[in-house]
Write an enzyme that holds these catalytic residues in place. Sequence first.
Site, mmCIF file in Angstrom:
data_model
loop_
_atom_site.group_PDB
_atom_site.id
_atom_site.type_symbol
_atom_site.label_atom_id
_atom_site.label_comp_id
_atom_site.label_asym_id
_atom_site.label_seq_id
_atom_site.Cartn_x
_atom_site.Cartn_y
_atom_site.Cartn_z
ATOM 1 N N ILE A 122 38.722 36.901 31.689
ATOM 2 C CA ILE A 122 37.824 37.795 30.971
ATOM 3 C C ILE A 122 36.813 38.304 31.989
ATOM 4 C CG2 ILE A 122 38.110 36.624 28.747
ATOM 5 C CD1 ILE A 122 35.219 35.522 29.148
ATOM 6 N N GLU A 123 36.394 39.551 31.810
ATOM 7 C CA GLU A 123 35.474 40.154 32.767
ATOM 8 C C GLU A 123 34.508 41.087 32.057
ATOM 9 O OE1 GLU A 123 35.480 43.188 36.624
ATOM 10 O OE2 GLU A 123 37.380 42.552 35.723
ATOM 11 N N SER A 124 33.249 41.060 32.488
ATOM 12 C CA SER A 124 32.254 42.030 32.044
ATOM 13 C C SER A 124 31.674 42.713 33.270
ATOM 14 C CB SER A 124 31.131 41.350 31.251
ATOM 15 O OG SER A 124 30.110 42.291 30.935
ATOM 16 N N ALA A 173 36.414 42.505 28.823
ATOM 17 C CA ALA A 173 37.850 42.609 28.568
ATOM 18 C C ALA A 173 38.571 41.348 28.986
ATOM 19 C CB ALA A 173 38.450 43.794 29.314
ATOM 20 N N TRP A 179 42.159 40.167 30.388
ATOM 21 C CA TRP A 179 43.245 40.861 31.068
ATOM 22 C C TRP A 179 44.072 39.898 31.901
ATOM 23 C CZ3 TRP A 179 42.876 40.482 36.372
ATOM 24 C CH2 TRP A 179 41.592 40.400 36.950
#
Length: 244
Positions: free
Chosen positions: A185-187, A86, A88
């Site tokens: 952004i992050e996973s 995402a 964010w």
Amino acid sequence: MRHLLVRLATVLAGVTVLAAPTAASVNLDVAGFGPAHHALAGHGVGYNINGYNWGGYAATGSGFTSVSATWTTPSATCNSRSDLYAPWVGLDGYGSSSVEQTGVATDCSSGRAVNEPWYEMYPAAPVYLSTSSYPVAAGNVIHASVTYAGGSSFTLTLTNQSRGWTYTTTKSLSGARRSSAEVIIESPPGRYPNFGTISFTGSTVNGSSLSSFNPVALDPSNGVYEAHTGALSGGNFSITYQHE
């Protein structure tokens, strides 16, 4: 709304959970997009600081009151059903154990990329908005902001400028330090779909351009660098996919 436990049971199958460094263990009922995991590794050749499960920029200090940014939702290609990420914006999480954040998650657990708007007052579980009421498709322009509303309250706003909808909520979170502001952004599982390049524009912190805070540049890495964050110009920068 699907329960987060069901979602992450699919996403995290066979994948090591990337726990926040401040947590003793991960509870799948509350696990989600959360604080940065500060890896010991520094720079890779040609890369920024290893953000582990974060990529983008984080401003650090104290007294942060707002953060905002605009981006265009990429057309993502799933490498596997485990992919989840995402973009964010948020306050806290870089050096603290809470995060007040909102953005759009791209979930591949169904076998295709599904875009789901959400907000989260970590360590509480993320809240996913109805995709029928708040749809997001590739190419849609998203604007997100988080604003300190006084006391322990924060206002989170997500707008799909292409579809003409806005969602706003005000939530409380005790103990929030307001010690960082991020465009990220992050996973959570460390597995990215191929999103190509995502460009953030007009990123602001406390009403000023993100660059004026000399933020830390982060690239996500889970053994290999999964994305690369480009140079920041004012409030504009791009992140380019490298590996799943």
